[in-house]
Motif scaffolding. Structure first.
Motif, PDB file in Angstrom:
ATOM      1  N   THR A  28       0.845  -1.186   0.000  1.00 51.87           N
ATOM      2  CA  THR A  28       0.000   0.000   0.000  1.00 51.87           C
ATOM      3  C   THR A  28       0.882   1.238   0.000  1.00 51.87           C
ATOM      4  OG1 THR A  28      -0.117   0.069   2.415  1.00 51.87           O
ATOM      5  CG2 THR A  28      -1.814  -1.172   1.277  1.00 51.87           C
ATOM      6  N   PHE A  29       0.401   2.274  -0.692  1.00 54.63           N
ATOM      7  CA  PHE A  29       1.164   3.493  -0.811  1.00 54.63           C
ATOM      8  C   PHE A  29       1.335   4.221   0.506  1.00 54.63           C
ATOM      9  CE2 PHE A  29       2.213   3.115  -4.944  1.00 54.63           C
ATOM     10  CZ  PHE A  29       1.267   3.396  -5.918  1.00 54.63           C
ATOM     11  N   ASP A  30       0.538   3.855   1.500  1.00 54.78           N
ATOM     12  CA  ASP A  30       0.605   4.542   2.785  1.00 54.78           C
ATOM     13  C   ASP A  30       2.004   4.536   3.392  1.00 54.78           C
ATOM     14  OD1 ASP A  30      -2.701   3.570   4.070  1.00 54.78           O
ATOM     15  OD2 ASP A  30      -2.048   4.970   2.519  1.00 54.78           O
ATOM     16  N   ASP A  31       2.784   3.533   3.075  1.00 52.26           N
ATOM     17  CA  ASP A  31       4.092   3.371   3.706  1.00 52.26           C
ATOM     18  C   ASP A  31       5.252   3.784   2.815  1.00 52.26           C
ATOM     19  OD1 ASP A  31       2.838   0.272   5.029  1.00 52.26           O
ATOM     20  OD2 ASP A  31       2.843   2.265   5.953  1.00 52.26           O
ATOM     21  N   TYR A  32       4.965   4.372   1.665  1.00 44.31           N
ATOM     22  CA  TYR A  32       6.004   4.592   0.669  1.00 44.31           C
ATOM     23  C   TYR A  32       6.035   6.031   0.180  1.00 44.31           C
ATOM     24  CZ  TYR A  32       6.777  -0.406   0.096  1.00 44.31           C
ATOM     25  OH  TYR A  32       7.106  -1.708   0.309  1.00 44.31           O
ATOM     26  N   THR A  33       7.194   6.428  -0.300  1.00 42.50           N
ATOM     27  CA  THR A  33       7.325   7.594  -1.160  1.00 42.50           C
ATOM     28  C   THR A  33       7.306   7.094  -2.596  1.00 42.50           C
ATOM     29  OG1 THR A  33       8.561   8.977   0.385  1.00 42.50           O
ATOM     30  CG2 THR A  33       8.936   9.348  -1.972  1.00 42.50           C
ATOM     31  N   ILE A  34       6.576   7.773  -3.446  1.00 42.79           N
ATOM     32  CA  ILE A  34       6.502   7.403  -4.859  1.00 42.79           C
ATOM     33  C   ILE A  34       7.146   8.496  -5.695  1.00 42.79           C
ATOM     34  CG2 ILE A  34       5.006   6.827  -6.786  1.00 42.79           C
ATOM     35  CD1 ILE A  34       4.960   4.771  -4.549  1.00 42.79           C
ATOM     36  N   SER A  54       3.190  10.245   3.652  1.00 43.29           N
ATOM     37  CA  SER A  54       2.958  10.678   5.033  1.00 43.29           C
ATOM     38  C   SER A  54       2.098  11.929   5.104  1.00 43.29           C
ATOM     39  CB  SER A  54       4.285  10.929   5.731  1.00 43.29           C
ATOM     40  OG  SER A  54       5.037  11.901   5.032  1.00 43.29           O
ATOM     41  N   ASP A  55       2.374  12.891   4.219  1.00 40.15           N
ATOM     42  CA  ASP A  55       1.645  14.158   4.319  1.00 40.15           C
ATOM     43  C   ASP A  55       1.232  14.722   2.968  1.00 40.15           C
ATOM     44  OD1 ASP A  55       4.630  16.214   4.937  1.00 40.15           O
ATOM     45  OD2 ASP A  55       4.034  14.950   3.260  1.00 40.15           O
ATOM     46  N   TYR A 104      10.276  10.474   2.440  1.00 34.40           N
ATOM     47  CA  TYR A 104      11.528  10.671   1.700  1.00 34.40           C
ATOM     48  C   TYR A 104      11.632  12.020   1.011  1.00 34.40           C
ATOM     49  CZ  TYR A 104      15.019   6.956   1.373  1.00 34.40           C
ATOM     50  OH  TYR A 104      16.067   6.119   1.615  1.00 34.40           O
ATOM     51  N   CYS A 105      10.566  12.435   0.331  1.00 37.18           N
ATOM     52  CA  CYS A 105      10.648  13.700  -0.400  1.00 37.18           C
ATOM     53  C   CYS A 105      10.975  14.840   0.557  1.00 37.18           C
ATOM     54  CB  CYS A 105       9.340  14.005  -1.112  1.00 37.18           C
ATOM     55  SG  CYS A 105       8.882  12.829  -2.372  1.00 37.18           S
ATOM     56  N   SER A 106      10.263  14.882   1.666  1.00 37.37           N
ATOM     57  CA  SER A 106      10.471  15.959   2.635  1.00 37.37           C
ATOM     58  C   SER A 106      11.838  15.865   3.292  1.00 37.37           C
ATOM     59  CB  SER A 106       9.386  15.920   3.719  1.00 37.37           C
ATOM     60  OG  SER A 106       8.117  16.117   3.176  1.00 37.37           O
ATOM     61  N   SER A 107      12.214  14.676   3.709  1.00 42.30           N
ATOM     62  CA  SER A 107      13.492  14.538   4.410  1.00 42.30           C
ATOM     63  C   SER A 107      14.659  14.804   3.467  1.00 42.30           C
ATOM     64  CB  SER A 107      13.614  13.157   5.048  1.00 42.30           C
ATOM     65  OG  SER A 107      13.485  12.143   4.095  1.00 42.30           O
ATOM     66  N   TYR A 108      14.479  14.507   2.182  1.00 40.81           N
ATOM     67  CA  TYR A 108      15.549  14.757   1.226  1.00 40.81           C
ATOM     68  C   TYR A 108      15.522  16.207   0.746  1.00 40.81           C
ATOM     69  CZ  TYR A 108      19.174  12.833  -1.764  1.00 40.81           C
ATOM     70  OH  TYR A 108      20.378  12.518  -2.323  1.00 40.81           O
ATOM     71  N   GLY A 109      14.374  16.811   0.789  1.00 42.39           N
ATOM     72  CA  GLY A 109      14.252  18.200   0.367  1.00 42.39           C
ATOM     73  C   GLY A 109      14.092  18.374  -1.124  1.00 42.39           C
ATOM     74  N   SER A 110      14.052  17.282  -1.841  1.00 43.82           N
ATOM     75  CA  SER A 110      13.857  17.313  -3.287  1.00 43.82           C
ATOM     76  C   SER A 110      13.510  15.888  -3.721  1.00 43.82           C
ATOM     77  CB  SER A 110      15.112  17.814  -3.999  1.00 43.82           C
ATOM     78  OG  SER A 110      16.191  16.923  -3.768  1.00 43.82           O
ATOM     79  N   ILE A 111      13.611  15.595  -4.994  1.00 38.30           N
ATOM     80  CA  ILE A 111      13.323  14.244  -5.473  1.00 38.30           C
ATOM     81  C   ILE A 111      14.518  13.349  -5.149  1.00 38.30           C
ATOM     82  CG2 ILE A 111      12.717  12.831  -7.464  1.00 38.30           C
ATOM     83  CD1 ILE A 111      11.802  15.495  -8.819  1.00 38.30           C
ATOM     84  N   PRO A 112      14.335  12.350  -4.307  1.00 38.23           N
ATOM     85  CA  PRO A 112      15.463  11.465  -3.993  1.00 38.23           C
ATOM     86  C   PRO A 112      15.985  10.775  -5.246  1.00 38.23           C
ATOM     87  CG  PRO A 112      13.676  11.158  -2.423  1.00 38.23           C
ATOM     88  CD  PRO A 112      13.138  12.005  -3.541  1.00 38.23           C
ATOM     89  N   PRO A 113      17.299  10.530  -5.323  1.00 40.86           N
ATOM     90  CA  PRO A 113      17.877   9.925  -6.529  1.00 40.86           C
ATOM     91  C   PRO A 113      17.437   8.480  -6.718  1.00 40.86           C
ATOM     92  CG  PRO A 113      19.508  10.082  -4.796  1.00 40.86           C
ATOM     93  CD  PRO A 113      18.308  10.826  -4.318  1.00 40.86           C
ATOM     94  N   PRO A 114      17.556   7.956  -7.938  1.00 36.62           N
ATOM     95  CA  PRO A 114      17.074   6.604  -8.243  1.00 36.62           C
ATOM     96  C   PRO A 114      17.605   5.515  -7.310  1.00 36.62           C
ATOM     97  CG  PRO A 114      17.611   7.756 -10.260  1.00 36.62           C
ATOM     98  CD  PRO A 114      18.044   8.644  -9.139  1.00 36.62           C
TER      99      PRO A 114
END
Length: 130
Positions: A28-34, A54-55, A104-114
């Motif tokens: 489920t997407f609830d636990d993931y960054t996409i 998450s948010d 991930y997006c928030s903690s990385y501050g941008s799009i995390p790398p592949p």
């Protein structure tokens, strides 16, 4: 086994629109960054957009900001990428990817790398003619 399946690619004229879908199975997407990525021939895979489960925070590459919109429908376990105002330089294979971290997006501050993503779809071709 976790699966991501992209759909919605195709051939469109410059200025046109497409909506890509990324459907997930067995998680489920609830636990993931996409994240959405794209790769043009002879070029490296680049981040296009990502969304926190998450948010709902979203991030975009500068090249697509204002034209592309990422959205998640958790009830359908599907993430969409609405692409408007398409340009020939948007031509690429588009991939969705999932990272087991809902922030991930928030903690990385941008799009995390592949390299930080755990699962990938098979890709869908987007071609934009001039």
């Amino acid at each position: 086994e976790v699966q991501l399946v992209e759909s919605g690619g195709g051939l469109v004229q410059a200025g046109g629109s497409l909506r890509l879908s990324c459907a997930a199975s067995r998680f489920t997407f609830d636990d993931y960054t996409i994240g959405w990525f794209r790769q043009a021939p002879g070029k490296e895979r680049e981040g296009v957009s990502c969304i926190n489960s998450s948010d709902g925070s979203t991030y975009y590459a500068a090249s697509v900001k204002g034209r592309f919109t990422i959205a998640s429908d958790n009830a359908k376990n599907t993430v969409y990428l609405q692409m408007n105002g398409l340009k020939p330089e948007d031509t690429a294979v588009y991939y969705c990817a999932a990272a087991l971290d809902p922030h991930y997006c928030s903690s990385y501050g941008s799009i995390p790398p592949p390299r930080l993503y755990d699962y990938w779809g098979q890709g869908t071709q987007v071609s934009v003619s001039s």
